[in-house]
Design a protein around this motif. Structure first.
Motif, short mmCIF file in Angstrom:
data_model
loop_
_atom_site.label_atom_id
_atom_site.label_comp_id
_atom_site.label_asym_id
_atom_site.label_seq_id
_atom_site.Cartn_x
_atom_site.Cartn_y
_atom_site.Cartn_z
N MET A 1 -2.32 9.13 4.80
CA MET A 1 -2.46 8.67 3.42
C MET A 1 -1.88 7.26 3.30
O MET A 1 -0.86 6.95 3.90
N ASN A 2 -2.54 6.41 2.55
CA ASN A 2 -2.09 5.04 2.37
C ASN A 2 -1.41 4.85 1.01
O ASN A 2 -1.81 5.45 0.02
N TYR A 3 -0.37 3.99 1.03
CA TYR A 3 0.36 3.73 -0.21
C TYR A 3 0.48 2.23 -0.44
O TYR A 3 0.61 1.45 0.50
N SER A 4 0.46 1.87 -1.70
CA SER A 4 0.82 0.49 -2.04
C SER A 4 2.34 0.37 -1.93
O SER A 4 3.06 1.36 -1.88
N THR A 34 -5.05 -4.95 3.30
CA THR A 34 -6.42 -4.86 2.79
C THR A 34 -7.10 -6.22 2.96
O THR A 34 -6.43 -7.23 3.23
N PRO A 35 -8.43 -6.28 2.83
CA PRO A 35 -9.11 -7.58 2.91
C PRO A 35 -8.54 -8.60 1.92
O PRO A 35 -8.57 -9.80 2.17
N ALA A 36 -7.97 -8.11 0.83
CA ALA A 36 -7.40 -9.04 -0.15
C ALA A 36 -5.96 -9.43 0.20
O ALA A 36 -5.34 -10.23 -0.51
N GLY A 37 -5.44 -8.85 1.30
CA GLY A 37 -4.10 -9.22 1.75
C GLY A 37 -2.98 -8.33 1.26
O GLY A 37 -1.80 -8.61 1.52
N TYR A 38 -3.30 -7.24 0.57
CA TYR A 38 -2.24 -6.35 0.09
C TYR A 38 -1.79 -5.42 1.22
O TYR A 38 -2.60 -4.93 2.02
N ARG A 39 -0.49 -5.16 1.26
CA ARG A 39 0.06 -4.29 2.30
C ARG A 39 -0.27 -2.83 1.95
O ARG A 39 -0.18 -2.42 0.80
N ARG A 40 -0.61 -2.09 3.00
CA ARG A 40 -0.90 -0.66 2.82
C ARG A 40 -0.01 0.14 3.77
O ARG A 40 -0.05 -0.04 4.98
N TYR A 41 0.81 1.00 3.20
CA TYR A 41 1.78 1.76 3.98
C TYR A 41 1.30 3.20 4.17
O TYR A 41 0.48 3.69 3.40
N THR A 42 1.87 3.86 5.19
CA THR A 42 1.47 5.23 5.53
C THR A 42 2.68 6.16 5.43
O THR A 42 3.81 5.72 5.15
#
Length: 304
Positions: A1-4, A34-42
């Motif tokens: 699962m990915n988190y902001s 993400t392609p927009a540069g936002y970090r995605r955590y697991t």
């Protein structure tokens, strides 16, 4: 699962700023973006953050936590245990000094010096100081090798609850190891000996043999100035190279603080302070050499 990063902060109870800091410092593994540069955590990042928080609460520094991937959790915890044990030892030493100080009616400057020194110098600092001492005193590779072999004996550890006498002896040891004059005297006094080619085993046998000669004379009650001292003294001179004047000069130039060093080591270890058998032997030889100027180098070389 990915988190902001916001959701991860909510789940872990950490601030966004803290999570970003851990990521930027390499303590937390870098997340995907993400392609927009936002970090995605697991979930792995969430578990890792909880581990980081636990280790930080235990006092583990960030550099050690950063090495988790290389070391493994068990190694990190073992490192932290050693750090805690070191801190406990330092606190126990401080407690002993405070107890000894409070037992006095009028504590003075010496008591403050003990507290100050013990607050900044522990076993690891003693080890580093001893390493620089060996480097400074060693004028030849063979001498350095011998001193390194003696290193464990030269740096005693304070007991967990040291007495005032042990603390004072330990501090005096620190002073001796730091003393430039003491280092220089030891280096210069031993330069000629260590410059000679020799086999360490041969030197150790000769050293043991001359000590045995002198100690036999001491045990027999032979005064250094008595005529009966001449035969063992001549045999000692043969073992030491035969030149009475040069050997006597080396004794005269020897720094007496060398013997004091080993007395202090004995005190720190809780042993009865006093001269070692080797010190007793050398003291007898020194006094006998001074008492018998009639012994020429030639006589010493030819005596059997």
């Amino acid at each position: 699962m990915n988190y902001s990063i916001g959701k991860l902060a909510e789940l872990t109870g950490l601030t966004v700023k803290t999570i970003r800091f851990y990521s930027d410092e390499g303590v937390l593994p870098a997340p995907d973006r993400t392609p927009a540069g936002y970090r995605r955590y697991t979930d792995e990042h969430r578990v890792h953050l909880e581990l980081i928080r636990t280790l930080r609460e235990m006092g583990v520094d960030l550099a050690t936590i950063r090495s988790l991937d290389r070391r493994g959790l068990k190694d990190v915890l073992a490192l932290h245990l050693r750090a805690v044990e070191t801190q406990l030892t330092a606190l126990q030493r401080t407690r002993a000094v405070l107890r000894a100080t409070l037992a006095k009616d009028d504590p003075g400057d010496d008591d403050l010096r003990r507290l100050h020194t013990l607050g900044r110098l522990g076993a690891s600092e003693m080890g580093m100081l001893l390493d620089t001492f060996i480097d400074d005193v060693s004028g030849a590779p063979a001498q350095r090798e011998w001193l390194l072999g003696m290193r464990a004996c030269m740096a005693p550890e304070l007991p967990e609850d040291p007495t005032a006498a042990q603390l004072d002896a330990w501090l005096e040891l620190l002073d001796l190891l730091s003393d430039d004059g003491f280092r220089r005297n030891l280096r210069e006094a031993s330069a000629d000996f260590w410059a000679r080619p020799y086999a360490q085993e041969t030197w150790e046998r000769q050293n043991a043999a001359l000590a045995q000669e002198a100690l036999r004379a001491v045990e027999a009650g032979t005064p250094p100035g008595a005529p009966e001292a001449v035969p063992p003294l001549e045999r000692v001179l043969v073992l030491m190279g035969g030149d009475r004047d040069a050997i006597l000069r080396a004794f005269d130039e020897h720094d007496p603080r060398g013997a004091r060093y080993w007395e202090l080591v004995a005190i720190v270890r809780g042993l009865e302070p006093g001269p070692s058998p080797m010190a007793v032997a050398y003291d007898w030889i020194h006094r006998a050499l001074r008492a018998h100027p009639e012994l020429s180098p030639k006589a010493a070389r030819t005596s059997g």
